[in-house]
Design an enzyme around this catalytic site. Sequence first.
Site, mmCIF file in Angstrom:
data_model
loop_
_atom_site.group_PDB
_atom_site.id
_atom_site.type_symbol
_atom_site.label_atom_id
_atom_site.label_comp_id
_atom_site.label_asym_id
_atom_site.label_seq_id
_atom_site.Cartn_x
_atom_site.Cartn_y
_atom_site.Cartn_z
ATOM 1 N N ALA A 205 -3.184 32.868 24.478
ATOM 2 C CA ALA A 205 -2.851 34.224 24.261
ATOM 3 C C ALA A 205 -3.771 35.075 25.206
ATOM 4 O O ALA A 205 -4.861 34.543 25.608
ATOM 5 C CB ALA A 205 -3.355 34.788 22.890
ATOM 6 N N GLU B 209 6.413 20.089 22.877
ATOM 7 C CA GLU B 209 5.697 21.219 23.252
ATOM 8 C C GLU B 209 3.981 20.851 23.178
ATOM 9 O O GLU B 209 3.795 20.499 21.882
ATOM 10 C CB GLU B 209 6.014 22.425 22.392
ATOM 11 C CG GLU B 209 4.979 23.830 22.877
ATOM 12 C CD GLU B 209 5.317 24.998 22.061
ATOM 13 O OE1 GLU B 209 6.707 25.254 22.063
ATOM 14 O OE2 GLU B 209 4.598 25.566 21.683
ATOM 15 N N GLY C 186 4.845 37.329 24.589
ATOM 16 C CA GLY C 186 3.529 37.043 24.264
ATOM 17 C C GLY C 186 3.099 37.977 23.065
ATOM 18 O O GLY C 186 4.104 39.154 23.035
ATOM 19 N N ASP C 187 2.136 37.722 22.455
ATOM 20 C CA ASP C 187 1.856 38.530 21.275
ATOM 21 C C ASP C 187 0.621 39.545 21.681
ATOM 22 O O ASP C 187 -0.192 39.304 22.411
ATOM 23 C CB ASP C 187 1.107 37.698 20.107
ATOM 24 C CG ASP C 187 2.368 36.806 19.304
ATOM 25 O OD1 ASP C 187 3.481 37.643 19.024
ATOM 26 O OD2 ASP C 187 2.161 35.819 19.178
HETATM 27 C C1 LIG Z 1 9.749 28.598 21.758
HETATM 28 C C2 LIG Z 1 8.348 29.332 21.562
HETATM 29 C C3 LIG Z 1 7.329 29.302 22.491
HETATM 30 C C4 LIG Z 1 6.209 30.161 22.510
HETATM 31 N N1 LIG Z 1 5.188 29.995 23.125
HETATM 32 C C5 LIG Z 1 4.076 30.906 23.476
HETATM 33 C C6 LIG Z 1 3.099 30.811 24.307
HETATM 34 O O1 LIG Z 1 3.003 29.704 24.953
HETATM 35 N N2 LIG Z 1 1.974 31.628 24.353
HETATM 36 C C7 LIG Z 1 2.073 32.771 23.613
HETATM 37 O O2 LIG Z 1 1.297 33.597 23.615
HETATM 38 N N3 LIG Z 1 3.185 33.007 22.634
HETATM 39 C C8 LIG Z 1 4.098 32.088 22.667
HETATM 40 N N4 LIG Z 1 5.313 32.319 21.797
HETATM 41 C C9 LIG Z 1 5.112 33.385 20.842
HETATM 42 C C10 LIG Z 1 5.673 34.648 21.689
HETATM 43 O O3 LIG Z 1 4.973 35.169 22.508
HETATM 44 C C11 LIG Z 1 5.786 35.923 20.475
HETATM 45 O O4 LIG Z 1 6.821 35.483 19.682
HETATM 46 C C12 LIG Z 1 5.937 37.280 20.970
HETATM 47 O O5 LIG Z 1 5.652 38.183 19.966
HETATM 48 C C13 LIG Z 1 7.465 37.726 21.484
HETATM 49 O O6 LIG Z 1 7.643 36.968 22.705
HETATM 50 P P1 LIG Z 1 8.872 36.793 23.179
HETATM 51 O O7 LIG Z 1 9.249 36.480 24.585
HETATM 52 O O8 LIG Z 1 10.317 36.521 22.301
HETATM 53 O O9 LIG Z 1 9.366 38.730 23.352
HETATM 54 P P2 LIG Z 1 10.526 39.509 23.578
HETATM 55 O O10 LIG Z 1 11.777 38.884 23.806
HETATM 56 O O11 LIG Z 1 10.239 40.573 24.943
HETATM 57 O O12 LIG Z 1 10.708 40.522 22.511
HETATM 58 C C14 LIG Z 1 9.546 41.060 21.964
HETATM 59 C C15 LIG Z 1 9.755 42.247 20.891
HETATM 60 O O13 LIG Z 1 10.455 43.175 21.614
HETATM 61 C C16 LIG Z 1 11.634 43.619 21.149
HETATM 62 N N5 LIG Z 1 12.510 44.014 22.423
HETATM 63 C C17 LIG Z 1 12.560 43.161 23.598
HETATM 64 N N6 LIG Z 1 13.264 43.864 24.494
HETATM 65 C C18 LIG Z 1 13.176 45.234 23.941
HETATM 66 C C19 LIG Z 1 13.737 46.528 24.448
HETATM 67 N N7 LIG Z 1 14.382 46.573 25.819
HETATM 68 N N8 LIG Z 1 13.565 47.513 23.790
HETATM 69 C C20 LIG Z 1 13.043 47.507 22.425
HETATM 70 N N9 LIG Z 1 12.674 46.323 21.758
HETATM 71 C C21 LIG Z 1 12.813 45.302 22.727
HETATM 72 C C22 LIG Z 1 12.238 42.239 20.661
HETATM 73 O O14 LIG Z 1 13.188 42.445 19.913
HETATM 74 C C23 LIG Z 1 11.028 41.819 20.102
HETATM 75 O O15 LIG Z 1 10.891 42.550 18.612
HETATM 76 C C24 LIG Z 1 6.215 31.592 21.688
HETATM 77 C C25 LIG Z 1 7.291 31.493 20.611
HETATM 78 C C26 LIG Z 1 8.392 30.548 20.883
HETATM 79 C C27 LIG Z 1 9.672 30.725 19.937
#
Ligand SMILES: Cc1cc2nc3c(=O)[nH]c(=O)nc-3n(C[C@H](O)[C@H](O)[C@H](O)COP(=O)(O)OP(=O)(O)OC[C@H]3O[C@@H](n4cnc5c(N)ncnc54)[C@H](O)[C@@H]3O)c2cc1C
Length: 297
Positions: free
Chosen positions: A50, A16, A107-108
């Site tokens: 971000a 990555e 995303g965060d």
């Molecule tokens: C391998 C990897 C690569 C990454 N790359 C980037 C990047 O390039 N850029 C960046 O900005 N960030 C990146 N991140 C960080 C990531 O964006 C954050 O961790 C973010 O907070 C969550 O993204 P997610 O896709 O896991 O979210 P989701 O899977 O949507 O989950 C987010 C939160 O919502 C909850 N949730 C999901 N669906 C529901 C629902 N239907 N009802 C209630 N709660 C729900 C989940 O349990 C979780 O707590 C990366 C993380 C990892 C592990």
Amino acid sequence: MLSDFYKPGELPVSFELYPPKTDKGLRSLMLQVERLMKYKPAYITCTYGAGGSTRGKTLEIVEKVKTIFQVPVAAHLTVVGSSVADLRSFLAEAERRGVDYIVALRGDPPQGETTFKPNPNGLKYANELVELINDEFSELGVLVAGYPEVHREAPSPQADLDNLKRKVDAGAQVVVSQLFFNNSDFYAWREKCEKAGITVPIVPGIFPINSLAQISKIANLCGAGIPKKLLEKLSQKPEDAQWHSSVGTAYASQQVNDLVDNGVPGFHFYVLNQAEATGKILENLAEHRKSNKAEAK
Ligand SMILES: Cc1cc2nc3c(=O)[nH]c(=O)nc-3n(C[C@H](O)[C@H](O)[C@H](O)COP(=O)(O)OP(=O)(O)OC[C@H]3O[C@@H](n4cnc5c(N)ncnc54)[C@H](O)[C@@H]3O)c2cc1C
């Protein structure tokens, strides 16, 4: 298909990168990628900044890497700040530029905010992005993020697991884990995923620590626990970057060797645009596998 990389006995690696800010940074990144090519990655990914701040850069980098090194590439994409129309346009552009896979993320929240507020014309969660890709851009393989120590906003470990299952059911072909430093956390989570019926490859994300300040910040951001002994060792020489890097590399090597002995399908390295530590870890791993084979004879 993306999951075909993870055949038993193959142990593919992915790397990555993140978009550098300057042209000089970009030139240096390409040199690092050249070094990493020695380890024959299955694919290389590039993060999405971000708030969508590196939208164009992410695609520029993966396109460049693919053109120069002829390796499959994945662009990360988050739904932060984007309408569905914006997401469609990014995905169409990604296909046009020859991107193979998308790491589909929510995303965060922006810095200073604790809760995620979706764009009024956008998506709320990563599983919806997976659905969009599968419905409209099915040529793109999809990876998603998983959390051995539970995502910090999840109401419970079970809710987080249900979410991961939703992402996989929506069409994600591979789960890449958030960085972690206790393999036991990864094993316990993997077991729960398997029990929940998640059958796609679950790939550990490995983060070679190279500075005490950096790891404290990152672990704080993503909620990863740092073992006390590791922290104490790093803290022995608080100002010595070389010490941090050698302790971090040795630690990640131990982690990786143990993960291999415990049947992981491959590795995703958060290389932080520096090839050296990841290279050392992979060389140590090759030695470890050789001695495992010799012992088995
Ligand atoms: C391998 C990897 C690569 C990454 N790359 C980037 C990047 O390039 N850029 C960046 O900005 N960030 C990146 N991140 C960080 C990531 O964006 C954050 O961790 C973010 O907070 C969550 O993204 P997610 O896709 O896991 O979210 P989701 O899977 O949507 O989950 C987010 C939160 O919502 C909850 N949730 C999901 N669906 C529901 C629902 N239907 N009802 C209630 N709660 C729900 C989940 O349990 C979780 O707590 C990366 C993380 C990892 C592990």
